[in-house]
Design an enzyme around this catalytic site. Structure first.
Site, PDB file in Angstrom:
ATOM      1  N   ASN A 252       6.487  -3.879  19.870  1.00 62.43           N
ATOM      2  CA  ASN A 252       5.981  -4.314  18.569  1.00 62.43           C
ATOM      3  C   ASN A 252       7.150  -4.243  17.596  1.00 62.43           C
ATOM      4  O   ASN A 252       7.547  -3.159  17.187  1.00 62.43           O
ATOM      5  CB  ASN A 252       4.837  -3.391  18.115  1.00 62.43           C
ATOM      6  CG  ASN A 252       4.392  -3.694  16.694  1.00 62.43           C
ATOM      7  OD1 ASN A 252       4.695  -4.757  16.157  1.00 62.43           O
ATOM      8  ND2 ASN A 252       3.671  -2.762  16.084  1.00 62.43           N
TER       9      ASN A 252
ATOM     10  N   LYS B  55       7.261  -5.201  14.606  1.00 65.40           N
ATOM     11  CA  LYS B  55       6.849  -5.031  13.202  1.00 65.40           C
ATOM     12  C   LYS B  55       7.629  -6.031  12.329  1.00 65.40           C
ATOM     13  O   LYS B  55       7.929  -7.132  12.795  1.00 65.40           O
ATOM     14  CB  LYS B  55       7.053  -3.592  12.730  1.00 65.40           C
ATOM     15  CG  LYS B  55       6.488  -2.577  13.715  1.00 65.40           C
ATOM     16  CD  LYS B  55       6.384  -1.201  13.168  1.00 65.40           C
ATOM     17  CE  LYS B  55       6.040  -0.240  14.282  1.00 65.40           C
ATOM     18  NZ  LYS B  55       5.471   0.986  13.809  1.00 65.40           N
TER      19      LYS B  55
ATOM     20  N   HIS C 210      -3.791  -2.908  14.585  1.00 67.00           N
ATOM     21  CA  HIS C 210      -2.727  -1.897  14.507  1.00 67.00           C
ATOM     22  C   HIS C 210      -3.013  -0.974  13.319  1.00 67.00           C
ATOM     23  O   HIS C 210      -3.510  -1.428  12.278  1.00 67.00           O
ATOM     24  CB  HIS C 210      -1.360  -2.569  14.361  1.00 67.00           C
ATOM     25  CG  HIS C 210      -0.236  -1.611  14.569  1.00 67.00           C
ATOM     26  ND1 HIS C 210       0.188  -0.748  13.580  1.00 67.00           N
ATOM     27  CD2 HIS C 210       0.536  -1.345  15.650  1.00 67.00           C
ATOM     28  CE1 HIS C 210       1.179  -0.003  14.044  1.00 67.00           C
ATOM     29  NE2 HIS C 210       1.409  -0.347  15.299  1.00 67.00           N
TER      30      HIS C 210
ATOM     31  N   GLU D 215      -1.196   0.197  11.117  1.00 67.50           N
ATOM     32  CA  GLU D 215      -0.553  -0.203   9.858  1.00 67.50           C
ATOM     33  C   GLU D 215      -1.373  -1.293   9.168  1.00 67.50           C
ATOM     34  O   GLU D 215      -1.443  -1.351   7.937  1.00 67.50           O
ATOM     35  CB  GLU D 215       0.891  -0.661  10.133  1.00 67.50           C
ATOM     36  CG  GLU D 215       1.771   0.537  10.472  1.00 67.50           C
ATOM     37  CD  GLU D 215       2.979   0.232  11.340  1.00 67.50           C
ATOM     38  OE1 GLU D 215       3.354  -0.938  11.493  1.00 67.50           O
ATOM     39  OE2 GLU D 215       3.547   1.193  11.900  1.00 67.50           O
TER      40      GLU D 215
ATOM     41  N   GLU E  12      -3.170   4.532  20.273  1.00 66.39           N
ATOM     42  CA  GLU E  12      -2.044   4.827  19.387  1.00 66.39           C
ATOM     43  C   GLU E  12      -2.442   5.897  18.374  1.00 66.39           C
ATOM     44  O   GLU E  12      -2.970   5.563  17.297  1.00 66.39           O
ATOM     45  CB  GLU E  12      -1.622   3.548  18.662  1.00 66.39           C
ATOM     46  CG  GLU E  12      -1.049   2.497  19.590  1.00 66.39           C
ATOM     47  CD  GLU E  12       0.115   1.776  18.944  1.00 66.39           C
ATOM     48  OE1 GLU E  12       1.187   1.766  19.544  1.00 66.39           O
ATOM     49  OE2 GLU E  12      -0.037   1.258  17.830  1.00 66.39           O
TER      50      GLU E  12
ATOM     51  N   GLY F   4       5.951   5.987  14.925  1.00 65.49           N
ATOM     52  CA  GLY F   4       7.143   5.958  14.082  1.00 65.49           C
ATOM     53  C   GLY F   4       7.570   7.321  13.562  1.00 65.49           C
ATOM     54  O   GLY F   4       8.390   7.410  12.653  1.00 65.49           O
TER      55      GLY F   4
ATOM     56  N   SER G 253       5.891   6.671  19.474  1.00 64.64           N
ATOM     57  CA  SER G 253       7.199   7.272  19.744  1.00 64.64           C
ATOM     58  C   SER G 253       7.552   7.303  21.233  1.00 64.64           C
ATOM     59  O   SER G 253       8.136   8.270  21.727  1.00 64.64           O
ATOM     60  CB  SER G 253       7.279   8.670  19.120  1.00 64.64           C
ATOM     61  OG  SER G 253       7.110   8.578  17.718  1.00 64.64           O
TER      62      SER G 253
HETATM   63  C1  PEP Z   1       3.866   0.920  17.164  1.00 61.14           C
HETATM   64  O1  PEP Z   1       4.406   0.268  16.288  1.00 61.14           O
HETATM   65  O2  PEP Z   1       2.788   0.543  17.619  1.00 61.14           O
HETATM   66  C2  PEP Z   1       4.519   2.133  17.651  1.00 61.14           C
HETATM   67  C3  PEP Z   1       3.947   2.815  18.595  1.00 61.14           C
HETATM   68  O3  PEP Z   1       5.712   2.471  17.050  1.00 61.14           O
HETATM   69  P1  PEP Z   1       6.766   3.596  17.562  1.00 61.14           P
HETATM   70  O4  PEP Z   1       6.993   3.349  19.026  1.00 61.14           O
HETATM   71  O5  PEP Z   1       7.980   3.354  16.741  1.00 61.14           O
HETATM   72  O6  PEP Z   1       6.132   4.924  17.330  1.00 61.14           O
END
Ligand code: PEP
Length: 252
Positions: free
Chosen positions: A9, A11, A95, A97, A167, A173, A213
């Site tokens: 992803n 973003k 997601h 976000e 998630e 992040g 992460s």
């Molecule tokens: C994500 O954007 O869905 C995500 C899991 O980000 P990260 O791997 O940076 O934690």
């Protein structure tokens, strides 16, 4: 046997040139499609370029969001018709976000899942708890509510084409990844919710990813879990070499 998936992803990152450079650096080095589906979910404005460059390789392209309506007065939105026209295969929906910053509700996400499937786009549906919910022992409640709501009234004909990503919001992040045990428990629980909604047979075919992460150093711990079928990866999927490493780890 479920085929693993590694979905990046991006973003709101990468210009067109940077994205093209990424495809040049990755496509030749990705593992065989028979072992893992490698996906990059990119900003809408560069999807067409990526689709063209990834053609005939094991790099599959997805969008990061989609409007639940097909056309009309929705300024700034991207419709399923447009995504289909761009020939992307996947779309991330729900997601955290989007839920947190753009007020996407379970109802919006459900409408988007239905539209995506109607247009033969494969949804990657994100669910996950915030830290306060985990600390209050509400993780399963949240996962059930979000999963049931996202799939409300959704007819699944190809379970391989519906992907759910666990998630935990506190792990996205932040560098604070969930332990493999937490990921396994949550992914297993989501699978049991899908089995209740449909059947065990169908739930056993749905891929459930862990995201939060994930990086080359920890992906193998997640992949060793029976209910974790791959990763949804933000930061570590931005660099070509680490994306390839992640995909290779999923193929082993
Ligand atoms: C994500 O954007 O869905 C995500 C899991 O980000 P990260 O791997 O940076 O934690």
């Amino acid at each position: 046997m479920r085929k693993p998936m590694l979905a990046g992803n991006w973003k709101m990152n990468k210009t067109r040139d940077e994205a093209i450079e990424f495809t040049l650096a990755t496509t030749k080095n990705l593992p065989c499609e028979c072992k893992v589906d490698c996906v990059v979910c990119a900003p809408a404005i560069i999807l067409r370029d990526l689709v063209k460059r990834a053609e005939g390789t094991n790099l599959h392209i997805g969008a990061q969001n989609m409007c639940e309506f097909e056309s009309g007065a929705y300024t700034g939105e991207i419709s399923p018709v447009m995504l289909k026209d761009t020939q992307v295969e996947y779309v991330i929906l729900g997601h955290s976000e989007r839920r947190a910053y753009y007020n996407e509700t379970n109802e919006h996400i459900n409408a988007k899942v239905k539209k995506a499937l109607e247009f033969e786009l494969k949804p990657i549906i994100c669910v996950g708890e915030v830290l306060e919910e985990r600390e209050a022992n509400k993780t399963n409640e949240v996962l059930k509510t979000q999963t049931v709501a996202a799939l409300e009234g959704v007819e699944i004909t190809n379970p391989e084409d519906v992907i759910v990503a666990y998630e935990p919001v506190w792990a996205i992040g932040t560098g604070k990844s969930a332990s493999a045990q937490i990921a396994e428990e949550a992914c297993g629980y989501i699978r049991s919710v899908i089995a209740e909604l449909y059947s065990k047979e169908l739930a056993d075919k749905v891929r459930i990813l862990y995201g939060g992460s994930v990086k080359p150093a920890n992906i193998k711990e997640y992949m060793a879990q029976p209910n974790v079928d791959g990763g949804l990866v933000g930061g570590a999927a931005l660099k070509a070499d680490s994306f390839v490493e992640l995909c290779q780890a999923c193929a082993e």
